[in-house]
Scaffold this motif. Structure first.
Motif, PDB file in Angstrom:
ATOM      1  N   THR A  62      14.199  48.498 142.061  1.00  0.00           N
ATOM      2  CA  THR A  62      14.053  50.187 142.665  1.00  0.00           C
ATOM      3  C   THR A  62      14.238  50.300 143.826  1.00  0.00           C
ATOM      4  N   PRO A  63      13.724  49.569 145.301  1.00  0.00           N
ATOM      5  CA  PRO A  63      14.060  50.243 146.261  1.00  0.00           C
ATOM      6  C   PRO A  63      15.391  50.463 146.979  1.00  0.00           C
ATOM      7  N   ALA A  64      16.022  49.280 146.334  1.00  0.00           N
ATOM      8  CA  ALA A  64      17.603  49.362 146.458  1.00  0.00           C
ATOM      9  C   ALA A  64      18.391  50.519 145.934  1.00  0.00           C
ATOM     10  N   ALA A  65      17.807  50.277 144.672  1.00  0.00           N
ATOM     11  CA  ALA A  65      18.280  51.602 143.649  1.00  0.00           C
ATOM     12  C   ALA A  65      18.182  53.129 144.250  1.00  0.00           C
ATOM     13  N   ASP A  66      17.409  53.364 144.574  1.00  0.00           N
ATOM     14  CA  ASP A  66      16.709  54.464 145.548  1.00  0.00           C
ATOM     15  C   ASP A  66      17.670  54.423 147.043  1.00  0.00           C
ATOM     16  N   ALA A  67      18.295  53.077 147.323  1.00  0.00           N
ATOM     17  CA  ALA A  67      18.532  54.073 148.634  1.00  0.00           C
ATOM     18  C   ALA A  67      20.466  54.222 147.908  1.00  0.00           C
ATOM     19  N   GLY A  68      20.362  53.717 147.238  1.00  0.00           N
ATOM     20  CA  GLY A  68      22.023  54.336 146.957  1.00  0.00           C
ATOM     21  C   GLY A  68      22.936  53.177 146.630  1.00  0.00           C
ATOM     22  N   CYS A  69      22.162  51.781 146.578  1.00  0.00           N
ATOM     23  CA  CYS A  69      23.148  50.419 146.139  1.00  0.00           C
ATOM     24  C   CYS A  69      23.218  50.725 144.679  1.00  0.00           C
ATOM     25  N   ARG A  70      24.619  49.437 144.514  1.00  0.00           N
ATOM     26  CA  ARG A  70      24.634  49.307 143.758  1.00  0.00           C
ATOM     27  C   ARG A  70      23.677  47.992 143.503  1.00  0.00           C
ATOM     28  N   VAL A  71      23.490  47.491 142.309  1.00  0.00           N
ATOM     29  CA  VAL A  71      22.561  46.179 142.529  1.00  0.00           C
ATOM     30  C   VAL A  71      23.093  45.752 140.986  1.00  0.00           C
ATOM     31  N   VAL A  72      22.558  44.067 141.507  1.00  0.00           N
ATOM     32  CA  VAL A  72      23.220  42.843 140.827  1.00  0.00           C
ATOM     33  C   VAL A  72      21.792  42.331 140.672  1.00  0.00           C
ATOM     34  N   CYS A  73      20.537  41.875 139.595  1.00  0.00           N
ATOM     35  CA  CYS A  73      19.622  41.437 139.202  1.00  0.00           C
ATOM     36  C   CYS A  73      20.110  39.743 138.710  1.00  0.00           C
ATOM     37  N   VAL A  74      19.708  38.948 139.273  1.00  0.00           N
ATOM     38  CA  VAL A  74      20.245  37.773 138.447  1.00  0.00           C
ATOM     39  C   VAL A  74      19.141  36.732 137.995  1.00  0.00           C
ATOM     40  N   ASP A  75      18.149  36.184 137.153  1.00  0.00           N
ATOM     41  CA  ASP A  75      17.552  35.731 136.914  1.00  0.00           C
ATOM     42  C   ASP A  75      18.016  34.284 136.228  1.00  0.00           C
ATOM     43  N   ARG A  76      17.026  33.044 136.343  1.00  0.00           N
ATOM     44  CA  ARG A  76      17.662  31.529 135.524  1.00  0.00           C
ATOM     45  C   ARG A  76      16.874  32.155 134.038  1.00  0.00           C
ATOM     46  N   SER A  77      16.354  33.290 133.478  1.00  0.00           N
ATOM     47  CA  SER A  77      15.481  34.097 131.845  1.00  0.00           C
ATOM     48  C   SER A  77      16.574  34.557 131.841  1.00  0.00           C
ATOM     49  N   ARG A  78      17.227  34.735 130.940  1.00  0.00           N
ATOM     50  CA  ARG A  78      18.008  36.372 129.948  1.00  0.00           C
ATOM     51  C   ARG A  78      17.012  36.689 130.133  1.00  0.00           C
TER      52      ARG A  78
END
Length: 79
Positions: free
Chosen positions: A61-77
């Protein structure tokens, strides 16, 4: 040791009911926002991007709120 097959499915379903220390503390979120703001102030990239390792809304959320394009990666789908 292997984890149960449905462990991350259960965690994903119950994530909103969990609190610190299993989820980031408010201070962690504030730290992330301050780091992002400082980076954007210093570098002013044209298309700011952020990579979040582990799908955690408190860190996305902080990155998205700052206007960043955010990619999140997790081991679990499921997460």
């Amino acid at each position: 040791m292997s984890e149960p097959a449905n462990l991350w499915q259960r965690v994903a379903r119950q994530w909103s009911s969990l609190g610190p220390p299993l989820r980031p503390w408010p201070a962690d979120t504030a730290f992330a926002r301050a780091a992002i703001d400082g980076f954007l102030r210093e570098t002013a990239p044209r298309e700011p991007r952020a990579l979040v390792l582990g799908v955690t809304a408190e860190l996305r959320t902080p990155a998205a709120d700052a206007g960043c394009r955010v990619v999140c990666v997790d081991r679990s789908r499921d997460m």
